[in-house]
Design a protein around this motif. Structure first.
Motif, short mmCIF file in Angstrom:
data_model
loop_
_atom_site.label_atom_id
_atom_site.label_comp_id
_atom_site.label_asym_id
_atom_site.label_seq_id
_atom_site.Cartn_x
_atom_site.Cartn_y
_atom_site.Cartn_z
N HIS A 38 35.04 -31.02 -7.70
CA HIS A 38 35.08 -29.99 -8.50
C HIS A 38 36.18 -28.95 -8.06
CE1 HIS A 38 32.70 -26.72 -10.74
NE2 HIS A 38 33.26 -27.58 -11.53
N GLU A 65 39.31 -32.89 -9.16
CA GLU A 65 39.24 -32.14 -10.63
C GLU A 65 39.58 -30.92 -10.67
OE1 GLU A 65 36.69 -29.73 -13.70
OE2 GLU A 65 36.97 -28.99 -11.81
N SER A 271 25.42 -31.05 -18.04
CA SER A 271 25.26 -30.05 -17.05
C SER A 271 24.02 -30.52 -16.29
CB SER A 271 25.01 -28.92 -17.67
OG SER A 271 23.85 -28.72 -18.79
N TYR A 304 27.71 -32.57 -13.93
CA TYR A 304 28.37 -31.34 -13.11
C TYR A 304 27.13 -30.47 -13.02
CZ TYR A 304 28.56 -28.62 -17.56
OH TYR A 304 28.23 -28.01 -18.63
N THR A 305 27.16 -29.67 -11.96
CA THR A 305 27.98 -29.42 -10.67
C THR A 305 26.96 -29.71 -9.69
OG1 THR A 305 29.59 -28.40 -11.77
CG2 THR A 305 29.65 -28.90 -9.19
N PHE A 324 30.31 -34.31 -10.53
CA PHE A 324 31.07 -33.50 -10.08
C PHE A 324 30.31 -32.72 -8.82
CE2 PHE A 324 34.17 -33.09 -13.52
CZ PHE A 324 33.53 -34.01 -14.60
#
Ligand code: G3P
Ligand code: CA
Length: 352
Positions: A38, A65, A271, A304-305, A324
């Motif tokens: 990330h 990323e 998320s 993520y993350t 991520f």
């Protein structure tokens, strides 16, 4: 006996969904579980700069990323925030344009910024002298880094950031990927966006490249059960607010999976709520039922993350297909894919 052996090696609760996700990923040429660096290895080096991407490559991340934006003179660059205040010295270099968007600057102006010293000030325990004066990178430069070691071949995982500000950026990206020969191998590039229109444009220009619809609970994405935005809530702890947010209903979550499929996406990027909270902690959108529903619809799940073992355990047990992370080294060690050298040694070996 063989089954017992497998059970002993895999995170137990993740077993239920490992099968469908792995198969879906294999079909797209995507590693499973995927390690997505990330903004590069952004825990150990300033996000989206050369050392962050070199480190992620050398650690063995599957993807680098980046958040794609465009300069005033039309060059594609890797910058996360809408403006440059947090991650550069723009306030000193261009005081009259401190809060101007990235699109207000030419490449030469962006290149004149120091995109590294902020990190040394924010994280003195990870500061390095060689981070001072680091430059913002163009997409070409991130590609050069990805291709910079013949023994490592990370792919690119590219997000169109605030795409409404950059009309035509999807076509520009397609032209660049084609010109640089990055469309040669399935799954070498993955495209991502929170923006359904941008995703549809990516699908038009790059139909063969896998796409991910990013999800969160809030404006422009999944409707919250609370009916409130963070601002409306009057709270001060953003992570605590988001940790309590849930989709309005199962049907609302499903609606977004259907949007993803309709836009041609092969998966979603939901998320996660981090155990330790913090700025990158959001609503928990990787609950087991959510991942099951995604897999049932033929969609991969890249969350993520996530940076800590406790959260790696949690999301893997819930059945995600990739993560991520700002800490590629940690995650690769967690997946028993350690690099020969540690993060500090790699940075030093590469001149940082
Ligand atoms: O691209 C996945 C994740 O990066 C989305 O959040 O804000 O870090 O780009 P953000
Ligand atoms: Ca991103």
């Amino acid at each position: 006996m063989r089954r017992f052996f497998c059970l002993a090696l895999l995170p137990l609760a993740g077993l239920a969904d490992a099968g469908p996700g792995r198969e879906l990923a294999a079909r797209q040429g995507i590693a499973h579980p995927a390690v997505i660096a990330h903004r590069g290895a952004s825990f150990d080096a300033p996000e989206s700069t050369a050392p962050a991407y070199v480190l992620a490559r050398e650690l063995g991340a599957d993807y680098l990323e980046l958040d794609l934006q465009r300069t005033r003179d039309g060059v594609l660059v890797a910058v996360h925030d809408d403006d440059l205040q947090r991650t550069s010295n723009v306030a000193r270099r261009f005081p009259e344009r401190t809060s101007s968007p990235v699109s207000a600057f030419t490449l030469a102006e962006l290149k004149s910024l120091d995109a590294g010293s902020w990190f040394n000030q924010a994280y003195p325990e990870r500061a390095r002298e060689r981070f001072e004066g680091l430059q913002i990178l163009t997409l070409d430069e991130v590609m050069d880094i990805a291709q910079g070691n013949p023994e490592r071949s990370p792919g690119l995982y590219i997000e169109t950031k605030v795409p409404g500000l950059f009309p035509g950026i999807e076509a520009d990206l397609a032209t660049k990927l084609q010109a640089r020969g990055w469309l040669d191998k399935p799954g070498r590039v993955v495209l991502q966006s929170f923006d359904r229109n941008s995703l549809a444009l990516l699908q038009r220009h790059l139909p063969q490249v896998p796409k991910i619809l990013l999800l969160w609970v809030g404006k422009g994405s999944i409707e919250p059960a609370s009916g409130q935005t963070f601002a409306e809530s009057g709270e001060t702890d953003k992570a605590a607010f988001y940790a309590r947010q849930q989709p309005r209903s199962k049907a609302e979550f499903e609606r977004w999976l259907d949007y993803a499929r309709a836009a041609g996406a092969i998966g979603t990027g939901p998320s996660a709520a981090r155990t330790a909270g913090g700025a990158q902690s959001y609503a928990d959108l990787v609950q087991p039922w959510m991942n099951r529903m995604s897999h049932d619809k033929g969609l991969l799940v890249h969350v993520y993350t996530v940076d800590e073992t406790v959260d790696f355990d949690k999301v893997m047990a819930a059945g995600v297909d990739g993560i991520f992370t700002n800490r590629s080294g940690q995650l690769l060690r967690y997946f028993s894919r350690p690099a020969a050298l540690g993060e500090a040694q790699i940075l030093e070996a590469n001149g940082y």
